[in-house]
Write an enzyme that holds these catalytic residues in place. Structure first.
Site, PDB file in Angstrom:
ATOM      1  N   PHE A  11      -4.329   8.812   2.480  1.00 23.48           N
ATOM      2  CA  PHE A  11      -4.809   8.068   1.373  1.00 23.48           C
ATOM      3  C   PHE A  11      -5.936   7.240   1.845  1.00 23.48           C
ATOM      4  O   PHE A  11      -6.767   7.966   3.551  1.00 23.48           O
ATOM      5  CB  PHE A  11      -3.580   6.614   1.371  1.00 23.48           C
ATOM      6  CG  PHE A  11      -3.508   6.212   2.557  1.00 23.48           C
ATOM      7  CD1 PHE A  11      -2.510   6.488   3.692  1.00 23.48           C
ATOM      8  CD2 PHE A  11      -3.675   4.939   2.482  1.00 23.48           C
ATOM      9  CE1 PHE A  11      -1.909   6.076   5.017  1.00 23.48           C
ATOM     10  CE2 PHE A  11      -3.800   3.883   4.400  1.00 23.48           C
ATOM     11  CZ  PHE A  11      -2.515   5.240   4.612  1.00 23.48           C
ATOM     12  N   GLY A  12      -7.123   6.490   1.375  1.00 24.32           N
ATOM     13  CA  GLY A  12      -7.537   5.588   1.973  1.00 24.32           C
ATOM     14  C   GLY A  12      -9.123   6.380   2.559  1.00 24.32           C
ATOM     15  O   GLY A  12      -9.706   7.060   1.890  1.00 24.32           O
ATOM     16  N   ASN A  57       1.061  -0.634   0.281  1.00 25.54           N
ATOM     17  CA  ASN A  57      -0.373   0.044  -0.014  1.00 25.54           C
ATOM     18  C   ASN A  57       1.589   1.365   0.057  1.00 25.54           C
ATOM     19  O   ASN A  57       1.303   1.433   1.115  1.00 25.54           O
ATOM     20  CB  ASN A  57      -1.093   0.068   1.309  1.00 25.54           C
ATOM     21  CG  ASN A  57      -2.155   1.315   1.346  1.00 25.54           C
ATOM     22  OD1 ASN A  57      -1.193   2.937   0.861  1.00 25.54           O
ATOM     23  ND2 ASN A  57      -2.777   0.811   1.850  1.00 25.54           N
ATOM     24  N   ASP A  75      -8.458   8.423   4.948  1.00 28.06           N
ATOM     25  CA  ASP A  75      -8.178   9.501   6.005  1.00 28.06           C
ATOM     26  C   ASP A  75      -9.794  10.767   5.224  1.00 28.06           C
ATOM     27  O   ASP A  75      -9.595  11.839   5.916  1.00 28.06           O
ATOM     28  CB  ASP A  75      -7.085  10.404   4.918  1.00 28.06           C
ATOM     29  CG  ASP A  75      -5.655   9.873   5.732  1.00 28.06           C
ATOM     30  OD1 ASP A  75      -6.416   8.863   6.424  1.00 28.06           O
ATOM     31  OD2 ASP A  75      -5.097   9.681   5.647  1.00 28.06           O
ATOM     32  N   ASP A 120      -0.997  -3.623   9.774  1.00 24.20           N
ATOM     33  CA  ASP A 120      -2.023  -4.132   9.655  1.00 24.20           C
ATOM     34  C   ASP A 120      -3.100  -3.134  10.292  1.00 24.20           C
ATOM     35  O   ASP A 120      -3.457  -2.609  11.611  1.00 24.20           O
ATOM     36  CB  ASP A 120      -2.532  -5.539   9.908  1.00 24.20           C
ATOM     37  CG  ASP A 120      -3.989  -5.758   9.910  1.00 24.20           C
ATOM     38  OD1 ASP A 120      -3.742  -6.303   8.042  1.00 24.20           O
ATOM     39  OD2 ASP A 120      -4.842  -6.165   9.804  1.00 24.20           O
ATOM     40  N   GLY A 153       0.487   4.209   0.549  1.00 17.48           N
ATOM     41  CA  GLY A 153       0.129   5.494   1.428  1.00 17.48           C
ATOM     42  C   GLY A 153       0.661   4.696   2.016  1.00 17.48           C
ATOM     43  O   GLY A 153       1.700   5.580   3.550  1.00 17.48           O
ATOM     44  N   LYS A 154       0.369   4.160   3.045  1.00 25.72           N
ATOM     45  CA  LYS A 154       1.640   2.977   4.720  1.00 25.72           C
ATOM     46  C   LYS A 154       3.207   3.520   4.024  1.00 25.72           C
ATOM     47  O   LYS A 154       3.402   3.779   4.798  1.00 25.72           O
ATOM     48  CB  LYS A 154       0.686   1.626   4.606  1.00 25.72           C
ATOM     49  CG  LYS A 154       0.009   1.593   5.294  1.00 25.72           C
ATOM     50  CD  LYS A 154      -0.150   0.055   5.074  1.00 25.72           C
ATOM     51  CE  LYS A 154      -2.082  -0.556   6.103  1.00 25.72           C
ATOM     52  NZ  LYS A 154      -1.747  -2.012   5.892  1.00 25.72           N
TER      53      LYS A 154
HETATM   54  P1  IMP Z   1      -4.614  -3.371   5.923  1.00 23.17           P
HETATM   55  O1  IMP Z   1      -3.842  -3.342   6.963  1.00 23.17           O
HETATM   56  O2  IMP Z   1      -3.268  -3.890   4.513  1.00 23.17           O
HETATM   57  O3  IMP Z   1      -5.314  -4.420   5.540  1.00 23.17           O
HETATM   58  O4  IMP Z   1      -5.300  -2.561   4.902  1.00 23.17           O
HETATM   59  C1  IMP Z   1      -5.617  -1.507   5.857  1.00 23.17           C
HETATM   60  C2  IMP Z   1      -6.516  -0.409   5.406  1.00 23.17           C
HETATM   61  O5  IMP Z   1      -7.491   0.783   6.235  1.00 23.17           O
HETATM   62  C3  IMP Z   1      -6.287   0.077   3.692  1.00 23.17           C
HETATM   63  O6  IMP Z   1      -6.410  -0.054   2.343  1.00 23.17           O
HETATM   64  C4  IMP Z   1      -6.856   1.649   3.890  1.00 23.17           C
HETATM   65  O7  IMP Z   1      -8.522   2.441   3.497  1.00 23.17           O
HETATM   66  C5  IMP Z   1      -7.838   1.957   6.063  1.00 23.17           C
HETATM   67  N1  IMP Z   1      -6.613   2.811   6.710  1.00 23.17           N
HETATM   68  C6  IMP Z   1      -5.280   2.157   7.135  1.00 23.17           C
HETATM   69  N2  IMP Z   1      -4.206   3.068   7.751  1.00 23.17           N
HETATM   70  C7  IMP Z   1      -4.602   4.481   7.449  1.00 23.17           C
HETATM   71  C8  IMP Z   1      -4.922   5.680   7.520  1.00 23.17           C
HETATM   72  O8  IMP Z   1      -4.011   6.285   7.734  1.00 23.17           O
HETATM   73  N3  IMP Z   1      -5.485   6.256   6.786  1.00 23.17           N
HETATM   74  C9  IMP Z   1      -6.637   6.167   5.518  1.00 23.17           C
HETATM   75  N4  IMP Z   1      -7.072   4.569   5.791  1.00 23.17           N
HETATM   76  C10 IMP Z   1      -6.239   4.278   6.062  1.00 23.17           C
END
Ligand code: IMP
Length: 211
Positions: free
Chosen positions: A153-154, A9, A156, A69, A11-12
């Site tokens: 991202f996500g 990801n 936010d 996660d 953004g992460k």
């Molecule tokens: P995973 O941890 O890869 O399963 O994905 C976590 C999901 O949570 C991401 O795809 C985002 O949709 C959401 N997410 C996690 N951290 C954030 C953040 O800091 N801002 C916005 N969305 C987040």
């Protein structure tokens, strides 16, 4: 220390990289390491999924690895989307569809009942299998409309944290009700679920490595 940031990801990755580099570490992404595995996240908790990712990627790269996660737990939805945050609307990582689905699920829900927590579990894994998991949370609420900004991202643009990070490390109330997207990277890292989990990890790491 050289650390692999185990996420696909972007953004992460951006956030993990800037937090780990600010802590003095050298960061390698999966792309830089030419690693193309995406382990199945079939855990029931954030911590289980962070462990699954960290273990698989650490085996592949052979050095210290950090996986996160995370997700958004909405009180009015009994904690959903939670560990399913990335695939809430079906397709993995479709941020627009996830945001639309969440706004729809909360349609008509009053401001005071729109409370939610972002949660992050970060797992630090060594090639010998020793690992350390830390969790961070950020309370806030889900806005009924988009509050887009220059960052993030996500979820936010629709998540409004209760607090905003200050340069001296303190937190003040988010009186202007800015979304995560409208915070600067420093303001977000100081109060975000991921920033808080990584700060705990940083504090516990010396004892973990030498103990
Ligand atoms: P995973 O941890 O890869 O399963 O994905 C976590 C999901 O949570 C991401 O795809 C985002 O949709 C959401 N997410 C996690 N951290 C954030 C953040 O800091 N801002 C916005 N969305 C987040």
């Amino acid at each position: 220390m050289l650390i692999c940031a185990a996420t696909n990801n972007q953004g992460k990755l951006k956030e993990l990289r800037r937090i780990l580099e600010a802590q003095g570490h050298e960061v390698k992404s999966l792309k830089e390491l030419d690693i193309h595995i995406d382990p199945e996240e079939n855990g029931e908790t954030f911590a289980e999924n962070a462990f699954i990712k960290a273990e698989a990627i650490c085996k592949a790269c052979g050095f210290a690895t950090v996986a996160d996660d995370s997700g958004l737990c909405v009180d009015a939805l009994s904690g959903a989307p939670g560990v399913y945050s990335a695939r809430y609307a079906g397709e993995h990582g479709n941020d627009d569809a996830n945001n639309e689905k969440l706004l729809g699920a909360l349609q008509g829900v009053a401001r005071e009942k729109r409370t939610a927590q972002f949660v992050s579990a970060v797992c630090f894994m060594l090639p010998d299998g020793r690992h350390l998991t830390c969790e961070g949370q950020c309370p806030g609420w889900v806005s009924p409309d988009y509050r887009p900004g220059d960052y993030g991202f996500g979820y936010d643009p629709i998540f409004v944290p209760d607090g905003v990070g200050m340069p001296d490390g303190t937190v003040r109330p988010n009186t202007e009700e800015r979304s995560y997207s409208q915070l600067t990277p420093d303001e977000k890292d100081a109060i975000s679920h991921r920033g808080r989990a990584m700060k705990k990890l940083q504090m516990m790491l010396p004892l973990f490595l030498n103990g």
